[in-house]
Write a protein that holds these residues in place. Structure first.
Motif, short mmCIF file in Angstrom:
data_model
loop_
_atom_site.label_atom_id
_atom_site.label_comp_id
_atom_site.label_asym_id
_atom_site.label_seq_id
_atom_site.Cartn_x
_atom_site.Cartn_y
_atom_site.Cartn_z
N GLU A 246 -2.25 -0.80 -1.66
CA GLU A 246 -2.58 -1.51 -0.41
C GLU A 246 -3.35 -2.79 -0.69
OE1 GLU A 246 -4.61 1.60 1.60
OE2 GLU A 246 -2.75 2.75 1.90
N LEU A 249 -0.90 -5.38 -1.74
CA LEU A 249 -0.12 -5.87 -0.61
C LEU A 249 -0.92 -6.84 0.25
CD1 LEU A 249 1.71 -2.59 0.50
CD2 LEU A 249 2.74 -4.59 -0.59
N THR A 292 -1.57 -0.73 8.63
CA THR A 292 -0.18 -0.25 8.61
C THR A 292 0.69 -1.08 9.55
OG1 THR A 292 -0.95 2.00 8.14
CG2 THR A 292 1.30 1.76 8.97
N PHE A 295 1.52 -4.35 7.86
CA PHE A 295 2.52 -4.18 6.80
C PHE A 295 3.93 -4.09 7.39
CE2 PHE A 295 -0.70 -2.03 3.71
CZ PHE A 295 -1.16 -3.27 3.34
N GLU A 299 6.90 -6.91 6.89
CA GLU A 299 8.14 -6.49 6.24
C GLU A 299 9.36 -6.77 7.09
OE1 GLU A 299 10.14 -2.28 4.99
OE2 GLU A 299 8.12 -2.63 4.19
N TYR A 334 2.85 3.80 6.05
CA TYR A 334 3.67 2.73 5.46
C TYR A 334 4.42 3.21 4.23
CZ TYR A 334 5.14 -1.71 3.52
OH TYR A 334 5.90 -2.73 3.02
#
Length: 541
Positions: A246, A249, A292, A295, A299, A334
């Motif tokens: 995480e 990311l 989350t 993310f 994406e 995620y």
């Protein structure tokens, strides 16, 4: 000129420009965020140098590059004397490391993302709590997450909070209390089967890219001591954690995406009291759920969507995702998408109340930034002030920006390199620096580590040296080690050198250095925390 034009535009894009620049100051500019992240990485590298079996990995807002009122200082403590196998590996590998405690993951009757850890080998080394946390189930042995956490909290007189134990600390500014959360974990170098869908799922917009996905999978995961509260077997269960993934990311986000994440965390703080009154619990919508949300949003959108003039739209898009999840009663993790993170929390009347609350927030659009008093003035109020002509809030002068940058740089790096043993790390950072920031951090920490070595030499040999020649040699080395740091900051750098000359009887030199400190203000950092008078003095430069 283009930015000034956008700032004067009272339309949606103009307001988003204002919000972007306010967030850039409130949450952090690209440069400030980079400083926070680089110093966190350096801190972790320094922590890894110790011989202690428990290694430190910084997590939470600060490690991500964000600092906000009331934010926690979070650390994951990784027990290097423990090894967890995913279940697909050959357990005979324990023969290669008999000193390590080895567990193997086993499935359990709970939500995906939770496992039980079967003992394969109790190592010769490791913490004292390990053996006391092992329980027998039939002819097999497992480690209890509940006992393990309880024993750690009890030994340090700390409070438990999920998988973490917390230590409270009063801040000097008396604005808030910040938690120091320590989450103990066991490393697993294999990628867990339950997260294979994340590794293989198609990505239309290429985020995260293939290189980053490879690094994340290669890094494996960790097991943290907390069970599924909706399961009857929580006593033994451990949660699969992707904390290291995480952080990677978050660091890969564009600055606009990162500011949207910060804006969501800001909103959560502002509505925390309202959520508590509405649901009786502020943890229903957690910071982790917001992460989350970001993310999944990143994406599933092109990078061109995340523009500065579109920042509020990106924020509302994330709120819309959250509304959809609450409506469905399903918030997917995620990495393990079939793990519903709001299972057992959002249902029935609570689900209706939360959904209604979020829909109302979404409906009032910009006014949602004016809710709450936890952080004052609110971002909504700041946007209004900029629209009324207070441009300096969003567009400070270059001098202000440079001053803020300097102060925040020193505040972040000053606590580092308090011992000479970190010199190999700081020198490596200095020699491999590719930017001015890397070079400065490397130089500052190297000179500080040298100074620490000089102090050690002085304390060791000043009173115990045999003969004047040996004493003079030790003092000369000590001074050479301390001198470079005096060029970086007034205190403790120059002040330490003045103290050295005073201690060795060179009173004229000590007075000369004190006069330099009085006549010129380089940077006074004291114990590493600025007070208001220091900041005001620096503003006059």
């Amino acid at each position: 000129m283009q930015q000034s034009h956008m700032m004067t535009d009272q339309g949606e894009q103009g307001k988003s420009w204002m919000l972007y620049h306010i967030l850039d100051r409130y949450i952090g500019s690209r440069q400030v965020v980079a400083i926070r992240r680089k110093t966190t990485l350096l801190f972790d590298q320094i922590a890894q140098r110790t011989k202690h079996p428990v290694k430190i990995f910084s997590t939470g807002s600060s490690a991500e590059g964000m600092e906000m009122k009331g934010s926690d200082m979070d650390y994951m403590m990784i027990d290097s004397y423990v090894k967890v196998l995913s279940g697909d590996e050959d357990v005979r590998c324990v023969e290669d490391s008999p000193e390590k405690t080895v567990f193997v993951m086993r499935d359990t009757n709970s939500r995906p993302g939770y496992v039980i850890l079967q003992l394969v080998n109790l190592g010769e080394e490791g913490c004292t709590h390990m053996a006391d946390s092992i329980v027998s189930v039939g002819d097999q042995q497992f480690i209890s997450s509940e006992i393990y956490t309880h024993l750690y909290a009890e030994s340090g007189n700390m409070e438990t909070h999920g998988p973490a134990v917390s230590l409270m600390k009063e801040h000097d500014d008396n604005e808030a209390k910040g938690d120091f959360d320590f989450s103990h974990s066991f490393p697993c170098t294999s990628w867990p089967r339950q997260a294979n869908e994340w590794r293989n799922r198609p990505r239309l917009y290429g985020w995260p890219n293939e290189t980053l996905r490879y690094q994340i999978v290669k890094g494996g995961c960790h097991l943290v001591p907390v069970g599924d509260k909706t399961s009857s077997g929580a006593f033994l269960q451990w949660r699969i954690s992707f904390t290291t993934a995480e952080r990677k990311l978050i660091h890969s986000l564009t600055h606009v995406q990162f500011l949207v994440y910060g804006l969501l965390k800001y909103l959560l703080k502002q509505i925390a009291d309202a959520l508590k009154q509405l649901l009786g619990d502020t943890e229903v919508v957690s910071s982790y759920i917001l992460k989350t949300t970001v993310f999944y949003a990143v994406e599933n959108t092109p990078e061109s969507f995340w523009k500065e003039e579109n920042i509020f739209h990106g924020f509302m898009f994330c709120i819309k995702i959250l509304i959809y999840w609450v409506h469905a009663g399903y918030c997917p993790n995620y990495f393990i998408s079939n793990n519903n993170m709001i299972f057992g929390k959002v249902h029935g009347e609570n689900q209706k109340r939360l959904l209604s609350f979020l829909v109302e927030l979404y409906g009032i659009t910009w006014d949602c930034l004016s809710i709450g008093e936890y952080i004052h003035p609110s971002l909504g109020q700041l946007v209004s002030r900029v629209r009324n002509g207070e441009w300096q809030i969003a567009q400070p002068t270059p001098t202000q920006l440079e001053r803020d940058h300097d102060l925040k740089t020193f505040l972040k790096i000053f606590p580092l390199a308090n011992n000479s043993f970190v010199l190999p790390i700081t020198l490596k950072r200095l020699t491999e620096s590719s930017t001015d920031l890397d070079e400065f951090i490397g130089y500052f920490t190297t000179t500080k580590a040298l100074c620490a070595g000089g102090i050690t030499i002085f304390e060791k040999h000043h009173a115990t040296a045999k003969g004047n020649k040996q004493k003079y040699k030790a003092l000369r080395i000590s001074k050479r080690f301390m001198a470079p740091f005096s060029s970086v900051c007034t205190s403790p750098g120059l002040l330490l050198l003045a103290t050295f000359h005073y201690q060795t009887g060179n009173y004229m030199k000590a007075i000369e250095l004190c006069e330099q400190m009085i006549s010129s203000f380089k940077m006074f950092v004291g114990d590493g925390s600025f007070v208001s008078k220091d900041i005001e003095k620096y503003k006059l430069i």
